[in-house]
Design an enzyme around this catalytic site. Structure first.
Site, PDB file in Angstrom:
ATOM      1  N   CYS A 271       0.968  -1.174  -0.122  1.00 42.01           N
ATOM      2  CA  CYS A 271      -0.091   0.070  -0.214  1.00 42.01           C
ATOM      3  C   CYS A 271       0.740   1.698  -0.413  1.00 42.01           C
ATOM      4  O   CYS A 271       0.726   2.107  -0.825  1.00 42.01           O
ATOM      5  CB  CYS A 271      -1.226  -0.128   1.041  1.00 42.01           C
ATOM      6  SG  CYS A 271      -2.650  -1.137   0.742  1.00 42.01           S
ATOM      7  N   ILE A 272       1.015   1.654   1.475  1.00 39.50           N
ATOM      8  CA  ILE A 272       1.973   2.415   1.137  1.00 39.50           C
ATOM      9  C   ILE A 272       2.998   3.175  -0.062  1.00 39.50           C
ATOM     10  O   ILE A 272       3.625   4.238  -0.607  1.00 39.50           O
ATOM     11  CB  ILE A 272       2.750   2.692   2.283  1.00 39.50           C
ATOM     12  CG1 ILE A 272       1.503   2.529   3.821  1.00 39.50           C
ATOM     13  CG2 ILE A 272       2.904   4.071   3.174  1.00 39.50           C
ATOM     14  CD1 ILE A 272       2.290   2.673   5.346  1.00 39.50           C
TER      15      ILE A 272
END
Length: 437
Positions: A271-272
């Protein structure tokens, strides 16, 4: 069946989950435990075979839960995408990586949507859960589904609900994390919200799929920017001779206006490191530059290089070159106590170390071998963490702070330790051998 509120609340609707990974498999359990029959789809025959045998390929997912759902007949895993017409609701949980140019790689969503479109029947609900840029559901998914003549909001229903999984989190799981839901039409939103409400404690309806898509990006951009801030602070603190963790810990005592984030060797996970760039790409279509987001990405991307520099400097101070030095990397998962190495900074760090001539080995209790990825292919297996292993290397480098690792043992027996996670904070003896990174 033409899906309806009653079919959902009476558990007559069949739920299909496409993509049985870190997002899809927990959804199978959530809906199976709520009394729904679930059909799971995956293109990987190995995963489906393991599931049919009642085995788990994800550390934090208990195989006993798989066997229970199989025994009751509530869960059927398959690679047969010709069966996509069987479920009344289809939840799409496929990867959304970036290309080498940091642009959205939409092939998985496009191919999955095309597969759904080939079997789409009146009355089905389709929900995209994959993290993506605002507009994907309306611009990529919807036209493909309507190409056969069915109309959204009347013949079928389409929504977006971003996944919010946090593998290994002991406090929050699929059913306790609030679920944001946006629909292509109000009817789409309401049906999707009703479905999720049967399995998840709180549902948060929003006005559109675009809003729901941007919610997920904002959540991860918030984390990316703040992690970049403390990563930059860490580099400055090392130059100033200040302990950044002491600074963060003291600041965290403020009961308002501050939330602690912690530095590390770079960003990992699916994600990040990826999601912010979906928004920067989309913003360029509106002639807008997301400078804050891109700067944070640059800072976080630079951290593996900084860690390697710290190793080089530490070796140099001891009269040793990095070339030919034996470096033991401790932890290759992207975060502690998980077996997930997607986008792990350890991979970039190992690549940099090897490119400079270091002889790299690694230990990770959850990842016995380093599988090939899109960017890297290492022929390495986890080595046992013993006094002999530690004494035989020139440096131990902590990348992932797994709780099961004995850091007193590491500091006691390694010549010196470069610690990028503050994992040795509680070590009592030999602290002079620890170099923060």
């Amino acid at each position: 069946m033409f899906i309806s509120q009653e079919a959902i609340t009476e558990r007559k609707a069949v739920v299909g989950v496409i993509g049985l990974g870190y997002v899809g498999l927990p959804l199978v359990f959530a809906f199976g435990d709520a009394g729904f029959r679930v059909l799971g789809f995956d293109i990987d025959p190995r995963k489906v075979e393991l599931l049919l045998q009642g085995e788990s390929y994800i550390k934090h997912i208990d195989a006993a839960r798989i066997r229970q759902l199989l025994a009751t007949g509530q869960f059927t895993p398959t690679t047969d995408f010709g069966r996509l017409s069987e479920p009344d609701a289809l939840l799409i949980c496929v990867p959304t990586p970036l290309t080498e140019n940091r642009e959205p790689e939409m092939a998985y969503i496009e191919q999955t949507t095309d597969a759904v479109a080939r079997t789409l029947r009146p009355g089905q609900l389709v929900v995209l859960e994959s993290t993506t840029y605002p507009g994907t559901t309306a611009e990529v998914v919807l036209p493909r589904l309507q190409a056969g003549g069915l109309q959204v909001g009347r013949d079928f229903f389409l929504a977006f609900s971003p996944e919010r999984e946090d593998p290994g989190n002991p406090s929050y799981g699929t059913t306790t994390i609030p679920k944001v839901v946006g629909g292509t039409t109000p009817a789409c939103r309401d049906l999707a919200a009703t479905l999720y409400a049967q399995a998840i404690q709180r549902v948060v309806p929003v006005s559109s799929t675009q809003v729901a898509e941007l919610v997920k990006l904002l959540e991860n951009i918030y984390r990316s920017v703040n992690i970049a801030l403390v990563n930059e602070l860490k580099v400055l603190c090392h130059r100033m001779g200040i302990d950044p963790y002491e600074v963060i810990g003291a600041a965290a005592t403020k009961p308002f206006g501050y939330h602690p984030f912690y530095p590390g060797p770079g960003l990992g996970g699916h994600c990040i490191p990826i999601d912010p760039f979906y928004l920067t790409w989309k913003a360029r279509q509106y002639d807008f530059t997301t400078r804050f987001i891109e700067l944070a990405g640059e800072v976080n991307t630079s951290m593996p290089y900084y860690v390697v520099t710290r190793v080089m400097d530490a070796l140099n101070e001891r009269g040793r070159a990095l070339k030919g030095a034996k470096v033991l990397v401790l932890g290759v998962a992207y975060k502690r106590d998980v077996d997930d190495m997607r986008e792990s900074p350890a991979l970039k760090i190992i690549d940099l170390l090897e490119s400079k001539g270091a002889v790299v080995s690694y230990h990770d209790p959850y990842i016995p071998e380093l599988p090939a990825t899109r960017s890297y292919s290492f022929s390495l297996s986890s080595v046992p963490l013993t006094p002999e292993t530690l004494a035989a290397v020139d440096c131990a480098l902590i990348i992932t702070d797994h709780a099961s690792v004995d850091y007193d043992l590491v500091v006691r027996h390694a010549p010196f330790v470069v610690d990028s996670r503050n994992a040795t904070a509680r070590v009592q003896e030999g602290k002079e051998k620890v170099i923060p990174a």
